[in-house]
Motif scaffolding. Sequence first.
Motif, PDB file in Angstrom:
ATOM      1  N   HIS A  20       0.983  -1.332  -0.042  1.00 15.67           N
ATOM      2  CA  HIS A  20       0.241  -0.328  -0.426  1.00 15.67           C
ATOM      3  C   HIS A  20       0.494   1.294   0.417  1.00 15.67           C
ATOM      4  O   HIS A  20       1.601   1.154   0.909  1.00 15.67           O
ATOM      5  CB  HIS A  20      -1.345  -0.107   1.238  1.00 15.67           C
ATOM      6  N   GLU A  26      -1.493  -3.006   3.666  1.00 14.54           N
ATOM      7  CA  GLU A  26      -2.830  -3.071   4.758  1.00 14.54           C
ATOM      8  C   GLU A  26      -2.704  -4.845   4.273  1.00 14.54           C
ATOM      9  O   GLU A  26      -2.443  -5.574   3.516  1.00 14.54           O
ATOM     10  CB  GLU A  26      -3.457  -2.339   3.615  1.00 14.54           C
ATOM     11  N   SER A  48     -10.184  -2.743   2.127  1.00 10.70           N
ATOM     12  CA  SER A  48      -8.852  -3.473   2.293  1.00 10.70           C
ATOM     13  C   SER A  48      -9.018  -3.037   4.743  1.00 10.70           C
ATOM     14  O   SER A  48     -10.337  -2.397   5.246  1.00 10.70           O
ATOM     15  CB  SER A  48      -7.676  -1.782   2.518  1.00 10.70           C
ATOM     16  N   PRO A  50      -7.605  -1.833   8.104  1.00 13.22           N
ATOM     17  CA  PRO A  50      -6.059  -1.129   8.578  1.00 13.22           C
ATOM     18  C   PRO A  50      -5.176  -2.085   9.685  1.00 13.22           C
ATOM     19  O   PRO A  50      -6.199  -2.973  10.518  1.00 13.22           O
ATOM     20  CB  PRO A  50      -6.494  -0.179   9.611  1.00 13.22           C
ATOM     21  N   GLY A  57      -5.319  -7.898  10.563  1.00 13.54           N
ATOM     22  CA  GLY A  57      -3.872  -6.991  10.404  1.00 13.54           C
ATOM     23  C   GLY A  57      -2.859  -7.405  11.385  1.00 13.54           C
ATOM     24  O   GLY A  57      -1.723  -7.857  11.018  1.00 13.54           O
TER      25      GLY A  57
END
Length: 169
Positions: A20, A26, A48, A50, A57
């Motif tokens: 990203h 991401e 996406s 975070p 993530g």
Amino acid sequence: MRALVAALGESANLAVLRPHGEAGLEAAYVYQVEGPQLVRMFTRVGASAPLHASGVGKVLLAPRDPAEVRAALSAVTLTPFTPHTLTSPDAVLAALERVREQGFALDDQERELGVRCVAVPVRGAGGEVAAALSVSAPTSRLTPGDVPRFLAAAQAAAARIGARLGWTG
């Protein structure tokens, strides 16, 4: 993933790490099976998440080199989505250490108030973390006491997906 959703009655997501911007990373959702509930968690394939404020993530970042993670976190704004969001690289790195120790991540209202998520790694043929599998639900249906049941179901589903990818661990 359909079996996981059938067992828990909640939405399941599969995410991978993707580049990203210049030096950032991401989590990208590549598949979802929606739960049957009237009120359910939904995301769009291709959307996406975070890295600092999602279970997927954290699972995707946990096996990476801490210096690389710090650089990736520095390349983005650690947006505070809720009062529970981790907003400093040190806090995220500490959370990643817990993920490595426990083998799973918990997003406890970090992205959205009232939503909890359990995420686990999906291993590829070489044992690497190829993807992250998560189950998300309203906090009323995924209480802290429910986490062990959701975790066990997610880990079993991740093992089945990993076996399809060639993982024998």
